[in-house]
Design a protein around this motif. Sequence first.
Motif, mmCIF file in Angstrom:
data_model
loop_
_atom_site.group_PDB
_atom_site.id
_atom_site.type_symbol
_atom_site.label_atom_id
_atom_site.label_comp_id
_atom_site.label_asym_id
_atom_site.label_seq_id
_atom_site.Cartn_x
_atom_site.Cartn_y
_atom_site.Cartn_z
ATOM 1 N N THR A 69 64.622 70.482 64.219
ATOM 2 C CA THR A 69 64.273 69.058 64.102
ATOM 3 C C THR A 69 63.389 68.612 65.262
ATOM 4 O OG1 THR A 69 66.272 68.300 65.267
ATOM 5 C CG2 THR A 69 66.429 68.575 62.875
ATOM 6 N N SER A 108 59.966 69.533 64.380
ATOM 7 C CA SER A 108 59.416 68.647 63.350
ATOM 8 C C SER A 108 58.940 67.326 63.966
ATOM 9 C CB SER A 108 60.450 68.381 62.253
ATOM 10 O OG SER A 108 61.507 67.553 62.733
ATOM 11 N N PHE A 109 59.634 66.855 65.013
ATOM 12 C CA PHE A 109 59.218 65.627 65.691
ATOM 13 C C PHE A 109 57.907 65.855 66.433
ATOM 14 C CE2 PHE A 109 59.861 62.476 69.266
ATOM 15 C CZ PHE A 109 59.565 61.370 68.487
ATOM 16 N N ALA A 145 55.206 65.816 63.921
ATOM 17 C CA ALA A 145 54.966 64.475 63.381
ATOM 18 C C ALA A 145 54.108 63.637 64.327
ATOM 19 C CB ALA A 145 56.300 63.782 63.114
ATOM 20 N N LEU A 201 57.762 55.584 60.889
ATOM 21 C CA LEU A 201 58.351 56.857 60.497
ATOM 22 C C LEU A 201 58.792 57.658 61.717
ATOM 23 C CD1 LEU A 201 59.092 58.866 58.320
ATOM 24 C CD2 LEU A 201 56.713 59.673 58.313
ATOM 25 N N LEU A 202 57.960 57.650 62.760
ATOM 26 C CA LEU A 202 58.317 58.369 63.984
ATOM 27 C C LEU A 202 59.575 57.794 64.621
ATOM 28 C CD1 LEU A 202 54.767 58.807 65.576
ATOM 29 C CD2 LEU A 202 56.162 60.577 64.474
ATOM 30 N N GLU A 203 59.684 56.468 64.653
ATOM 31 C CA GLU A 203 60.868 55.854 65.243
ATOM 32 C C GLU A 203 62.113 56.098 64.398
ATOM 33 O OE1 GLU A 203 61.709 53.696 68.397
ATOM 34 O OE2 GLU A 203 60.584 55.562 68.440
ATOM 35 N N GLU A 204 61.942 56.137 63.103
ATOM 36 C CA GLU A 204 63.077 56.462 62.237
ATOM 37 C C GLU A 204 63.524 57.894 62.484
ATOM 38 O OE1 GLU A 204 63.097 56.938 57.627
ATOM 39 O OE2 GLU A 204 63.500 54.820 58.087
ATOM 40 N N MET A 205 62.574 58.791 62.618
ATOM 41 C CA MET A 205 62.907 60.179 62.937
ATOM 42 C C MET A 205 63.595 60.272 64.293
ATOM 43 S SD MET A 205 59.470 62.231 61.709
ATOM 44 C CE MET A 205 60.131 63.827 62.225
ATOM 45 N N ARG A 206 63.011 59.614 65.300
ATOM 46 C CA ARG A 206 63.556 59.725 66.666
ATOM 47 C C ARG A 206 64.976 59.197 66.764
ATOM 48 N NH1 ARG A 206 64.559 56.925 71.093
ATOM 49 N NH2 ARG A 206 63.914 54.942 70.185
ATOM 50 N N GLU A 266 67.003 61.085 62.785
ATOM 51 C CA GLU A 266 66.878 62.356 62.087
ATOM 52 C C GLU A 266 66.620 63.565 62.971
ATOM 53 O OE1 GLU A 266 63.936 62.045 59.065
ATOM 54 O OE2 GLU A 266 64.749 60.196 58.223
ATOM 55 N N VAL A 267 66.061 63.379 64.163
ATOM 56 C CA VAL A 267 65.719 64.538 64.998
ATOM 57 C C VAL A 267 66.540 64.506 66.281
ATOM 58 C CG1 VAL A 267 63.392 64.668 64.058
ATOM 59 C CG2 VAL A 267 63.781 63.368 66.139
#
Length: 290
Positions: A40, A43-44, A47, A56-61, A64-65
């Motif tokens: 993960t 993947s960040f 991204a 999307l990046l903040e949602e991932m950070r 999700e990651v």
Amino acid sequence: PLFFPGVRRCCPLLCTVMPRLRSSSECLSLSPCQRECERTAFSFYCAVREQLPVWLLEEMRSMEVFCWDNGSPRAFLPSEALLYAIVHDHQDYARYLLNRYSVGALRAPSCSFCCCPGSGTPHLNVAVRYNRVAILSMMMEALKDCAGLGKRREYLDGCGGCVHAADAGKTAVQLAVELSHSDCLLQLLVHDARPDGLEVALQKLISCIVSERQQAQRCLDFLLLFQSKPPLLPCLRDEPQRWQGVLGNRVFSWLCGLAPSPLLLQALRCLAQSGSDCITSLPDFLQPHS
């Protein structure tokens, strides 16, 4: 050098953040949870590199990651995400992080991001090395939220980053002079960074190749603009004729303490205190030149 979880442990010269490929034996030695964190985290990295939208990046950070830190997974800190944004020049993401978290986005990364605990904050040096002028300007604005001028100057004049990096022991100003990144240098000086490195700037000017000379000259001129008083430079005393030819009679005499600073230099110094735009927007014949 910086340690980016799930990316490369040693980032040479802070110049490249590239995925670290593990051997099969290394992968087998990792726990399933640690392998998932590395996946993960990678993947960040991808991204941010691909300049995906900020939301999307903040949602991932935040959701999700994860990176592996002291035996357990955790979310990336805003200051760690900002390092990725600087390296890949994701200006929208850098702007969001600095607006949302202010100076919190400029704090030192977790120890898992660096092989040396307590190494300080590398953001300024990374921005200067990559010549990210726009993001550096955003960082300067965020630093205005520091509690007091002393705190801001301490940050600006700090030697951030891992002690094993090529930039170890250098302030952002010294690094900008060394690399002839004049626009970064002006941003730092206008916001009260200490104008160190004048002797390095002089040596750089006479040793650089022709294509780099204009930027080396600008760095020297900007440092001269922000000198409150002429520093003692042994090279001027040892080779007066050489440096008199490089600097001109008036600037040479001022640096040697034999005359006041030239009137044009005094006028430009007052103008520079109003901001970097006031200097860069001047016509060529009024630009700082030794």
